[in-house]
Structures are given as structure tokens and as C-alpha cells.
Enzyme design. Structure first.
Site: not given
Ligand code: NDP
Ligand code: 2IT
Length: 444
Positions: A165, A376, A125, A113, A89, A110
């Protein structure tokens, strides 16, 4: 010798042309040294080395035809970094600066995170060096269709779920979703950031910006401060910056500056957000247009000077490495007391060190801006359930997620004898769950 020295040396050797990736990974590995000391079983299982290597990297040709009939070629990327705790994701970035180093730094960040959100999502990403600026809607559509005509085979609602993004908002997600649906003949939650009429979630548009402020309020409250009556400088004027500014204003703060890659505006009375939204979201024009409509405001060409404006709180919400040591010194000498990173890795290592040394409260991006991807994940949940929650319901969940992230980062820092160091806390708290999952799943 430190336990992770070897892993860091190998990392540098194997990725010599990837400065952004080395910057992000270097910071994280340094924070994880005390974790390695407490978890020899993870060292033995090679967790620290394995987590640095993306599970899969996809690079592909994206051909499209411009409005003049000229053939254009861009390079597409998807770095599927880690799927230990859930499907890949992370967002898609469309910007001429996009390269593998930037994709890998964003994919690694990510991963940690997404773990911090407490939701079951792995890290990825993607994007392209396509520049959406100055392109017509049809050009953007043809690019997005071509991009998905390759990417569709690598993504899916249970496998990899991209989102927006830099340079990717609802318009681009719409074109990509339409093409995916057409190729697969399936209406699924394969992308997030969708429009409300076609599977999107309330609050996703606002989520990153609002989440930044929910996190910042927690950090400030612990130090007997708040956004109320604070003077705030925000860089950028895209999705993240606009909704951070909206929430700051709702919380009683005054946003006096915003920017884009050409320059910044300063409005001592507080920026008029309706005007900014129209210029940026509807007309897709430059931020300098603002001064033609709002008297008393000024425009300055070039973006770095924005950090010379005196403020209590700085929210960098544009791009990586936008606050360097010089800008950090300026903020400190103007008595800025808090910096919360809305963009991914907007502060250089120098700048972070200066903030920490001078007692400026510093919130790292992987914690501060996690509200976007958390929402999301809430969109994915609603898609799976084939239902949708109200704005208030999603906003309440977002707020509670951001409070938890703050609490977990703060607790992890204290547990590892670095009380108040939210950078170390975020790296450690994010890493723990991924490491546990990787350890349980064997050498894969
Ligand atoms: P947008 O494309 O909506 O806006 C980006 C803004 O930053 C624009 O004002 C842009 O100016 C400016 N900008 C971009 N690149 C540069 C650059 N190289 N130098 C100076 N200014 C620049 O993107 P977002 O608001 O979505 O993203 C902003 C940041 O937040 C990024 O770091 C992104 O990774 C991060 N982020 C985004 C999330 C999301 O949900 N969208 C979630 C979490 C983090 P210009 O128009 O001139 O290019
Ligand atoms: O950097 C980020 O967290 C994002 N661009 C959002 C990713 C997402 O999947 O919503």
C-alpha cells in the site's frame, strides 16, 4: 426510526477517536439501510453490528537501529477485519500518519472491496507509522525485518496474506518475504506483490492503475463517453497513479498533471511517463524534478491546487480525503464529468454529494481500485498451483473482473431503487456475500 440507527449510534459511542473509521463505516451503514429492511433475519442475527467490529486487532512494538546506531521505535498494526469469505487479505501502509483509525477504515473498506472481486478473500489492513522517506535501503530493510519478526506469527498463506500500500512496494515486500521465509523455513505465498523471480504475478505492479481505467471505461461507456481524447488529472505519483496514467495514455487520453505530498506538476502536452517512472521508481526523487527535464511543464508547491486544473476526468490516486467540498466545486465548475477513486476514500462525504448532485459520474474506491487486490488473489492462486500465467492471461482476467464489478455495482444500485448510484451499489453488492457467509457460519 431507521433500522440501523441504533447500530450507528453504538458505533460512534464505541469509537470516539476514530474519525476515518467513522467516516467509512457511516457511509456504508447508510447505504445498507434498504438491505436491512429486506433482510430482518440478518438484523436479528446481529450481522450489521458484528461486521463493524474487527475480528482481531494486533498492535506491536517495532524496534530497529538506524545508520547512525540510534535506536528507533515504531508502532506496528494488523487489523484482521473479516474472514467470512476467505483468508484475511489487504495491504501494509508505511506512513507517519498511520494510526488505528486509518487501519480500521482501510480494513473495513477492504472487506467489502475483496468481496466485490468475486474471489475468496477476507479483509485486513496493516502497517506502521514508520516513514520510509529519506531512509537508506539498509534502514528500510532493518525496519521490515523487525516488523515481520513480530507479524510472522499472525500471518500465513491460508490465514492472512498482506501486500503493498502507501510506502510499500516490491522492495519492502522482498525484505519482508525474505525474513518470513528465514523464520518459518517455508517458501509460501504469504505475501503478494512479490518479484517475478520469486513467486510474483505478472500485472500485479500495473493492476490497480490499469483496473481503475478498465472500470472507468465501463462507467463512461454507459454514458456515451470514453477516455479517448479526454484530459485527465491524476493526483499522486506512486504505484497507483503511474499505472493509471499509463493506461489512460494507452486508451488515447492525455494526462496533464501528477503530484506528490509536496506539490504538483502540470504538463499541457501530456506527462512523459518514462521520465516520471525514472524519477519516482528508480531514483526515488520528488515529482518537482520533472520540470527540470520537460520544458513547457510547471511545478506548483502544495497539492490541493491540482483540482483547479481544468479536466474531463479526475483520478485521485494519492490518499484519503484529498478532494474536499471546495475542490469538488472547482472540478464541477470546470466541467469535469467523471471522478473515479484510485486511492482509498479520497473524496470527503461533502465532495461525493456535490458530484452526485451535479451529475458527475462517480466511481467509489472499493469498486474502482479493486484490481490491485484482485490480482493479488490471482497471485495467490498461481502460488497454490505452483505455476505462473502470462501477462496477457492475467491482464485478461483483470479486465473481466473489473467489468463484472461495474456490472454488479450498477445492478445492485438499480435493484435497490438507486439507479446510477455506484457508491450505494458497491456497498450493497460487496456486503451481500459477506453477510450471507456470516449468517451461514453462526454467531462467531
Ligand atoms: P505509493 O506510496 O506508491 O504512492 C503514494 C502517492 O501518494 C505518492 O505520490 C505520495 O506522495 C502521495 N501521498 C501519500 N500520502 C499523501 C498525503 N498524506 N498527502 C499527499 N500526497 C500523499 O502508494 P500507492 O500508489 O500504492 O497508493 C496510493 C493510494 O492507492 C492509497 O490510498 C492506497 O491505499 C490506494 N491503493 C493502493 C493499492 C496498491 O495496490 N498499491 C491498491 C488499491 C488502493 P509522497 O511521495 O510525497 O509521499
Ligand atoms: O487497498 C488495497 O486494495 C491494497 N492496498 C491492495 C491490497 C492487496 O492485498 O493487494
Amino acid at each position: 426510526m431507521k433500522i440501523l440507527t441504533d447500530s450507528i449510534e453504538k458505533l460512534i459511542k464505541r469509537n470516539p477517536n476514530e474519525p476515518e473509521f467513522l467516516q467509512a463505516a457511516g457511509e456504508i451503514m447508510e447505504s445498507l439501510e434498504p438491505v436491512a429492511e429486506r433482510h430482518p433475519e440478518w438484523v436479528k442475527a446481529g450481522i450489521f453490528e458484528r461486521i463493524l467490529e474487527p475480528e482481531r486487532q494486533i498492535m506491536f512494538r517495532v524496534p530497529w537501529v538506524d545508520d547512525e546506531g540510534k535506536i528507533r521505535i515504531n508502532r506496528g498494526f494488523r487489523v484482521q477485519f473479516n474472514s467470512a469469505i476467505g483468508p484475511y487479505k489487504g495491504g501494509l501502509r508505511l506512513h507517519p500518519s498511520v494510526n488505528l483509525s486509518i487501519m480500521k477504515f482501510l480494513g473495513f473498506e477492504q472487506t467489502l472491496k475483496n468481496s466485490l472481486t468475486g474471489l475468496p478473500i477476507g479483509g485486513a489492513k496493516g502497517g506502521s507509522d514508520f516513514d520510509p522517506k529519506g531512509k537508506s535501503d539498509y534502514e528500510v530493510m532493518r525496519f521490515c525485518q523487525s516488523f515481520i519478526t513480530e507479524l510472522y506469527r499472525h500471518i500465513g498463506e491460508d490465514c492472512d496474506v498482506p501486500a503493498g500500500d502507501i510506502g510499500v512496494g516490491t522492495r519492502e515486500i522482498g525484505y519482508m518475504f525474505g525474513q518470513y521465509k528465514r523464520i518459518q523455513n517455508t517458501f509460501s505465498g504469504v505475501l503478494t506483490g512479490k518479484g517475478l523471480a520469486w513467486g510474483g504475478s505478472h500485472v500485479r505492479t500495473e493492476a490497480t492503475g490499469y483496473g481503475i481505467c478498465y472500470f472507468a471505461e465501463e462507467m463512461l461507456r454507459e454514458n456515451n463517453k470514453s477516455c479517448k481524447d479526454a484530459t485527465v488529472v491524476i493526483s499522486g505519483s506512486g504505484n497507483v497513479a503511474i499505472y493509471a496514467a499509463e493506461k489512460v495514455t494507452q486508451l488515447g487520453g492525455r494526462v496533464v498533471a501528477l503530484s506528490d505530498s509536496n506539490g504538483y506538476i502540470y504538463d499541457p502536452d501530456g506527462v512523459k511517463l518514462d521520465t516520471v517512472k525514472r524519477i519516482k521508481e528508480v531514483e526515488r526523487k520528488r515529482i518537482r524534478e520533472y520540470v527540470n527535464e520537460c520544458c513547457g511543464s510547471e511545478y506548483t508547491e502544495g497539492c490541493s491546487g491540482i483540482w483547479d486544473i481544468p479536466c474531463d476526468i479526475a483520478l485521485p490516486c494519492a490518499t484519503q480525503n484529498e478532494i474536499d467540498g471546495l475542490a469538488a466545486h472547482k472540478l464541477v465548475s470546470n466541467r469535469c464529468y467523471a471522478v473515479a477513486e484510485g486511492a482509498n476514500m479520497p473524496c470527503t462525504p461533502d465532495a461525493i454529494e456535490i458530484f452526485q448532485r451535479n451529475g458527475v459520474l462517480y466511481g467509489p474506491s472499493k469498486a474502482v481500485n479493486a484490481g490491485g487486490v484482485a490480482t493479488s488473489a490471482l497471485e495467490m492462486t498461481q502460488n497454490s498451483m505452483r505455476m505462473s500465467w502470462t501477462f496477457e492471461e492475467v491482464d485478461a482476467r483483470l479486465k473481466s473482473i473489473m467489468k463484472n464489478i461495474y456490472k454488479n455495482c450498477s445492478r445492485a444500485a438499480a435493484e435497490y431503487n438507486m439507479k446510477g448510484n455506484l457508491m450505494a451499489g458497491a456497498n450493497i453488492a460487496g456486503f451481500m456475500k459477506v453477510a450471507e457467509a456470516m449468517y451461514a457460519q453462526g454467531i462467531v
